[in-house]
Design an enzyme around this catalytic site. Structure first.
Site, mmCIF file in Angstrom:
data_model
loop_
_atom_site.group_PDB
_atom_site.id
_atom_site.type_symbol
_atom_site.label_atom_id
_atom_site.label_comp_id
_atom_site.label_asym_id
_atom_site.label_seq_id
_atom_site.Cartn_x
_atom_site.Cartn_y
_atom_site.Cartn_z
ATOM 1 N N TRP A 1 46.501 39.803 32.577
ATOM 2 C CA TRP A 1 45.260 40.735 33.177
ATOM 3 C C TRP A 1 43.978 39.771 32.607
ATOM 4 C CZ3 TRP A 1 45.976 46.733 32.382
ATOM 5 C CH2 TRP A 1 46.885 47.108 33.545
ATOM 6 N N LYS A 2 44.186 39.027 31.686
ATOM 7 C CA LYS A 2 43.079 38.287 30.985
ATOM 8 C C LYS A 2 42.095 39.589 30.566
ATOM 9 C CE LYS A 2 43.925 34.257 34.091
ATOM 10 N NZ LYS A 2 43.385 33.214 34.785
ATOM 11 N N HIS B 1 47.534 28.986 26.726
ATOM 12 C CA HIS B 1 46.803 28.927 28.139
ATOM 13 C C HIS B 1 45.623 28.052 28.295
ATOM 14 C CE1 HIS B 1 44.737 30.526 31.564
ATOM 15 N NE2 HIS B 1 46.123 31.203 31.795
ATOM 16 N N GLU C 1 51.078 25.500 34.498
ATOM 17 C CA GLU C 1 50.004 25.933 35.249
ATOM 18 C C GLU C 1 49.015 24.998 35.437
ATOM 19 O OE1 GLU C 1 49.437 30.588 34.968
ATOM 20 O OE2 GLU C 1 48.465 29.424 33.254
ATOM 21 N N GLY D 1 42.956 30.241 39.308
ATOM 22 C CA GLY D 1 41.967 30.886 40.306
ATOM 23 C C GLY D 1 41.074 30.283 41.166
HETATM 24 P P1 PGA Z 1 45.569 32.951 38.833
HETATM 25 O O1 PGA Z 1 45.703 32.981 37.051
HETATM 26 O O2 PGA Z 1 46.858 33.681 39.127
HETATM 27 O O3 PGA Z 1 44.379 33.860 38.875
HETATM 28 O O4 PGA Z 1 45.322 31.639 39.242
HETATM 29 C C1 PGA Z 1 46.920 32.256 36.744
HETATM 30 C C2 PGA Z 1 46.633 32.126 35.157
HETATM 31 O O5 PGA Z 1 45.755 31.772 34.668
HETATM 32 O O6 PGA Z 1 47.749 32.477 34.329
#
Ligand code: PGA
Length: 284
Positions: A12-13, A133, A203, A209
């Protein structure tokens, strides 16, 4: 070897209030109950901001006890008719997902204003911690050595690390991505620690994003490399390693990404804020 469940992680950040969390849970639990059989093959994990972990955990526990009450009434049984283990199994079965934190500090404790330790996270009934991350690596200047130290503490506290790796656009453009990720992973996993379970999330930073997703061939190439590194170069994680893809995952592309060889699950940012979409991703 038992068939591994798909691991679908929501990150969710820095989003969601108590009220938004209530709404999210209501929707997700409805979807979970409606598709109970299909969720058998999925292990969803929710990583909310840390102040919400205990709140979500208590809400899930209340739900399990309500279900238990209904079950006892329906069966005309009493709680004493069941052993403690049977009751614990029942409660666990009602739980729609596991919990995790989005980060932890690389020190056991100390003068680190605003930070949280792996040991503190463990007391919150969470099982996972995301570490490395790219947003932490870039904006908090976290090095591979710090990530390795975090991994060590996460393991020491019986939590499972979800270790993120991934190259930026400049590295990808000069085709240095395989070497970059290889070095990043080797430097982020401490050599002297045995990991019963380690989750590695690939990632690519250029995909997080942005709505840009690598091609299936690009994901496949990286996943093959990660599997080989885990099997050949890091024997201390041989028990179980799980490979996730993360970066602009949506309910529309999740099924095709999950079909790619060596993709065991997904790490989902933005789309996980919508409970319905996240449930769809879990079921894809
Ligand atoms: P995102 O983020 O699905 O919004 O691209 C993935 C993440 O940062 O873990």
């Amino acid at each position: 070897m038992p068939v591994m469940k798909k691991l679908i992680v929501a990150n969710w950040k820095m989003n969601n209030s108590f009220a938004e969390t209530d709404r999210w849970l209501k929707t997700f639990i409805t979807e979970y109950d409606r598709n109970f059989a299909e969720f058998e093959n999925v292990e969803p994990v929710l990583c909310p901001p840390v102040f919400l972990i205990d709140y979500v955990d208590s809400t899930l526990l209340d739900k399990s006890f309500e279900e238990l009450d209904d079950f006892l009434k329906e069966e005309e049984k009493d709680i004493d008719d069941f052993s403690e283990d049977e009751l614990a199994d029942f409660v666990a079965m009602q739980r729609p997902f596991e919990l995790g934190a989005q980060d932890c500090h690389y020190a056991e404790n100390g003068s680190y204003t605003g930070d949280i330790s792996a040991q503190m996270i463990k007391t919150l009934n969470a099982n996972y911690v995301i570490i490395g991350h790219s947003e932490r690596r870039a904006r908090h200047l976290e090095s591979d050595e710090m990530i390795a130290q975090k991994a060590r503490l996460v393991q020491k506290n019986n939590l499972t690390p979800i270790l993120c790796v991934g190259e930026n656009k400049e590295v990808r453009d000069v085709r240095g991505h395989l070497e970059f990720v290889y070095k990043q992973l080797m430097a982020s996993v401490p050599r002297d620690v045995h990991f019963p379970r380690l989750v590695i999330a690939y990632e690519p930073i250029w995909s997080i994003g942005t709505g840009v997703v690598p091609s299936a061939a690009e994901i496949k190439e990286m996943m093959r490399l990660l599997r080989r590194i885990c099997q050949e170069k890091i024997p201390q994680i041989a028990d179980e390693f799980v490979l996730l893809y993360g970066g602009s995952v949506t309910e529309q592309n999740s099924a095709s990404i999950l079909e790619i060889e060596n993709v065991d699950g997904l790490l989902v940012g933005k789309a996980s804020l919508d409970a319905k979409k996240f449930a769809q991703i879990c079921l894809s």
